[in-house]
Design a protein around this motif. Structure first.
Motif, PDB file in Angstrom:
ATOM      1  N   TYR A  12      33.768  39.564  35.732  1.00 23.27           N
ATOM      2  CA  TYR A  12      34.078  39.145  37.007  1.00 23.27           C
ATOM      3  C   TYR A  12      35.237  40.341  37.425  1.00 23.27           C
ATOM      4  N   ARG A  20      28.287  35.594  37.697  1.00 18.89           N
ATOM      5  CA  ARG A  20      27.926  34.775  36.286  1.00 18.89           C
ATOM      6  C   ARG A  20      26.430  34.978  36.057  1.00 18.89           C
ATOM      7  N   LYS A  45      28.022  42.336  24.676  1.00 22.74           N
ATOM      8  CA  LYS A  45      28.696  41.175  24.135  1.00 22.74           C
ATOM      9  C   LYS A  45      30.134  41.216  25.037  1.00 22.74           C
ATOM     10  N   VAL A  46      29.767  40.282  26.191  1.00 20.93           N
ATOM     11  CA  VAL A  46      30.873  40.283  27.282  1.00 20.93           C
ATOM     12  C   VAL A  46      31.171  38.749  27.572  1.00 20.93           C
ATOM     13  N   ASN A  47      32.397  38.723  28.104  1.00 18.87           N
ATOM     14  CA  ASN A  47      32.765  37.417  28.586  1.00 18.87           C
ATOM     15  C   ASN A  47      32.695  37.229  30.115  1.00 18.87           C
ATOM     16  N   HIS A  48      32.738  36.309  30.585  1.00 12.16           N
ATOM     17  CA  HIS A  48      32.754  36.185  32.070  1.00 12.16           C
ATOM     18  C   HIS A  48      33.720  36.495  33.016  1.00 12.16           C
ATOM     19  N   LYS A  49      34.879  36.671  32.050  1.00 12.87           N
ATOM     20  CA  LYS A  49      36.080  36.901  32.974  1.00 12.87           C
ATOM     21  C   LYS A  49      36.251  38.678  32.865  1.00 12.87           C
ATOM     22  N   ARG A  50      35.869  39.312  31.956  1.00  8.02           N
ATOM     23  CA  ARG A  50      35.531  40.599  32.207  1.00  8.02           C
ATOM     24  C   ARG A  50      34.719  41.284  33.184  1.00  8.02           C
ATOM     25  N   CYS A  92      26.446  38.330  34.348  1.00  5.54           N
ATOM     26  CA  CYS A  92      27.102  38.465  32.995  1.00  5.54           C
ATOM     27  C   CYS A  92      25.761  37.798  31.921  1.00  5.54           C
ATOM     28  N   GLU A  93      25.162  36.897  32.417  1.00  8.14           N
ATOM     29  CA  GLU A  93      23.859  36.437  31.704  1.00  8.14           C
ATOM     30  C   GLU A  93      22.867  37.412  31.455  1.00  8.14           C
ATOM     31  N   ARG A 102      24.386  39.673  28.727  1.00  7.64           N
ATOM     32  CA  ARG A 102      24.197  39.309  27.326  1.00  7.64           C
ATOM     33  C   ARG A 102      22.650  39.205  26.798  1.00  7.64           C
TER      34      ARG A 102
END
Length: 243
Positions: free
Chosen positions: A49, A30, A42-47, A33-34, A37
């Motif tokens: 992870y 997490r 441009k990423v979401n936490h699911k990808r 991921c931050e 960003r």
């Protein structure tokens, strides 16, 4: 055998994740991921992870911590004033037993101390604010720190990211990684803290800042051709302008 990724996997993103995981061995997916960003990905936490787990980037435990830190590249020697700083903490107390901390900062090239912060409590937010106070627009490219809570805080990480300053974390149990701070702190302890009697926090600030001024302006260094840190820094700046 290494992990295999499909050709559709974002190799640039994986490379960045590996770099961040090496720099921040205690960060989970997490926080990585931050960081991604903040750096424009441009990423979401699911990808993140999924890739994080697939590539084996999970948080290193004590058993693996040394392994995770070992590939960390050693920084090249600083070649000019203001290029790289070292930062650390020292603790002491007043004659009444009131504990205080000292944030010490030293330039790795000239050995000059840009400033010290003396207070009873120093948070990551206060560290970031103090760096702005002493540096202004002349920020270093890199600051070497240990893994203390103030230095791994979100506040300092955001400050560094916004100003383009890299934080280089020393390996746990490896004081040689931050040798400039170790040397400066040793002199501060021996010549000022152990030799002084601080009645109040204000008294401590005054005496410590006086010692730092003397260290910068009056103390000659054999490794600096017999010059003081300030003299050596001015000489190097003048030489670079002529060149």
């Amino acid at each position: 055998m290494g992990h295999r990724f499909s050709t559709k996997e974002p190799t640039a993103l994986l490379a960045k994740m590996r770099e961040l995981a090496t720099q921040r061995p205690r960060f989970g997916y997490r926080r990585i991921c931050e960081l991604l960003r903040r750096r424009g990905h441009k990423v979401n936490h699911k990808r993140v992870y999924r890739l994080y787990r697939l590539d084996g980037l999970h948080v290193r435990t004590k058993r693996r911590r040394r392994f995770a830190a070992s590939p960390r590249a050693e920084l090249a020697k600083a070649t000019r004033p203001g290029q790289r700083w070292s930062m650390d903490f020292v603790s002491d107390h007043t004659s009444a037993g009131r504990c205080f901390r000292i944030l010490t900062i030293v330039d790795q090239f000239s050995r000059r101390s840009p400033g010290v912060l003396v207070d009873t409590s120093i948070t990551g937010v206060r560290v970031a604010r103090f760096l702005d106070e002493i540096a202004g627009s002349a920020l270093p490219e890199t600051i070497t720190v240990d893994n203390g809570p103030e230095f791994i805080s979100n506040a300092l990480d955001q400050w560094a990211s916004e100003r383009g300053v890299k934080l280089h974390f020393s390996r746990p149990g490896k004081p040689v990684d931050n040798a400039f701070s170790e040397s400066f702190n040793g002199r501060l302890r021996d010549e000022c803290l152990n030799a002084s009697w601080f009645r109040t926090l204000v008294d401590a600030r005054t005496m410590i800042e006086s010692w730092v001024h003397d260290y910068n302006h009056e103390r000659p260094y054999s490794s600096l051709d017999g010059l003081t840190p300030m003299e050596y820094e001015r000489t190097q700046i003048q030489t670079s302008r002529v060149a």
